[in-house]
Enzyme design. Structure first.
Site, PDB file in Angstrom:
ATOM      1  N   CYS B  86       0.836  -1.195   0.000  1.00 10.46           N
ATOM      2  CA  CYS B  86       0.000   0.000   0.000  1.00 10.46           C
ATOM      3  C   CYS B  86       0.875   1.251   0.000  1.00 10.46           C
ATOM      4  CB  CYS B  86      -0.984  -0.065   1.170  1.00 10.46           C
ATOM      5  SG  CYS B  86      -2.389   1.031   0.980  1.00 10.46           S
ATOM      6  N   HIS B 194      -3.390  -5.811   0.869  1.00 12.36           N
ATOM      7  CA  HIS B 194      -2.699  -6.046   2.148  1.00 12.36           C
ATOM      8  C   HIS B 194      -2.604  -7.531   2.521  1.00 12.36           C
ATOM      9  CE1 HIS B 194      -2.524  -1.862   3.683  1.00 12.36           C
ATOM     10  NE2 HIS B 194      -3.538  -1.684   2.865  1.00 12.36           N
ATOM     11  N   GLU B 196      -0.818  -8.722   4.910  1.00 18.82           N
ATOM     12  CA  GLU B 196      -0.722  -8.823   6.380  1.00 18.82           C
ATOM     13  C   GLU B 196      -2.096  -8.743   7.027  1.00 18.82           C
ATOM     14  OE1 GLU B 196      -0.280  -6.137   4.694  1.00 18.82           O
ATOM     15  OE2 GLU B 196      -0.894  -4.379   5.849  1.00 18.82           O
TER      16      GLU B 196
END
Lengths: 83, 227
Positions: B86, B194, B196
């Site tokens: 990002c 994302h 994560e």
């Protein structure tokens, strides 16, 4: 002192959705003569006097102020009014 | 394997990244403040999402010229894995570690939802735990995720197999529906979605953890004898 105005605009051919939205809005207000709207940003710098103002600001533009992948820039150098 | 999560003023996915590596992946990680870190001590560098320096000027532009990015460039040149997610991807683009630039999303809105991605290249050190062409669910959360590059750059990315993830339903207008790319050497990955935040089923998807598992597996095979 020198005042340098840097105009940063999106390169030709790069979509400017903000400009398009403003254009649509102007049309709806009756300003049908508007053919295109392009947005950009203005950065004003005050610099203490030195010989190579333009070259220094060019370097600032390529290093930070503009992204050459998507943006063009123009400089305007003038004497700053002393206040 | 030891991960550095680089923290800039305005980073806000640093803790998510740290959590995914420490708690889910069960590897070592440190949050490394941009002014004080020595990245040489780490095996991989993670640039998290957020709004570094308030997204002033352009997203990632100010972080891209910070001192720690000189270290990131040196470590990347030596082949160390670097992952930018990002805002981290935006920083990699602005710093020139990856080609192209980010534009505001085509429809101007900030978008925050789950997207379906296609694994376009499973032969990178970040993606060997995926199948080629597999679809995965990762969240996106960005206002400027409309990846742009000119035709010449796009052709080069395609020819070198540098496009790693693409969107199934291109949400932001990205060139070629590109969601993530690697550099020519293959050790620097930038992506808008994302991984994560897709590391545990309880938060909606566990598809992202395999990206980190790929990294660990490939790093172990290269650096640790008899695993």
């Amino acid at each position: 002192m020198k005042k340098v105005t840097v105009h940063v605009t999106l390169k030709e051919g790069i979509l400017d959705p903000q400009g398009q939205t403003i254009e649509t809005s102007l049309h709806s207000l009756g300003f049908t003569e508007v053919e295109e709207v392009r947005t950009g940003k203005t950065i004003e710098l005050l610099l203490n006097d030195q010989d190579n103002v333009e070259a220094r600001v060019q370097a600032m533009c390529t290093k930070l102020l503009a992204n050459p992948v998507i943006e063009d820039y123009q400089l305007h150098v003038e004497e700053a009014l002393q206040s | 394997m030891k991960f550095a999560v680089v923290v800039f003023p305005g980073s806000n996915c640093d803790r998510d990244m740290y959590h995914a590596v420490r708690e889910v992946l069960q590897e070592e990680a440190d949050l490394v403040w941009h002014e004080s870190g020595n990245l040489q001590d780490y095996d991989a560098i993670l640039l998290p999402g957020g709004f570094s320096y308030g997204d002033y000027l352009r997203s990632g532009a100010v972080a891209a010229v910070s001192d720690i990015m000189d270290q990131v460039k040196r470590q990347a040149a030596q082949g160390k894995p670097v992952l930018g997610v990002c805002n981290g991807f935006q920083v990699l683009l602005e710093s020139g570690l990856l080609p192209g630039a980010m534009l505001p999303n085509e429809k101007l809105a900030f978008m925050c939802h789950q997207e379906t991605l296609k694994v376009a290249n499973n032969r990178t050190m970040f993606t060997t735990e995926y199948n080629q062409g597999e679809t995965v669910q990762f969240p996106i959360a960005h206002g400027e995720g409309n990846y742009y590059c000119d035709d010449k750059t796009k052709a080069k990315l395609e020819a070198n197999d540098q496009i790693v993830f693409t969107y199934q339903n291109n949400p932001n207008g990205s060139t070629g529906a590109i969601a993530g790319i690697v550099n020519e050497q293959g050790n620097v990955l930038g992506m808008m979605p994302h991984p994560e935040r897709a590391s545990e089923a309880i938060i909606g998807s566990a598809d992202g953890i395999r990206l980190f598992q790929s990294l660990v597996k490939n790093w172990r095979e290269a650096h640790v004898v008899n695993v």
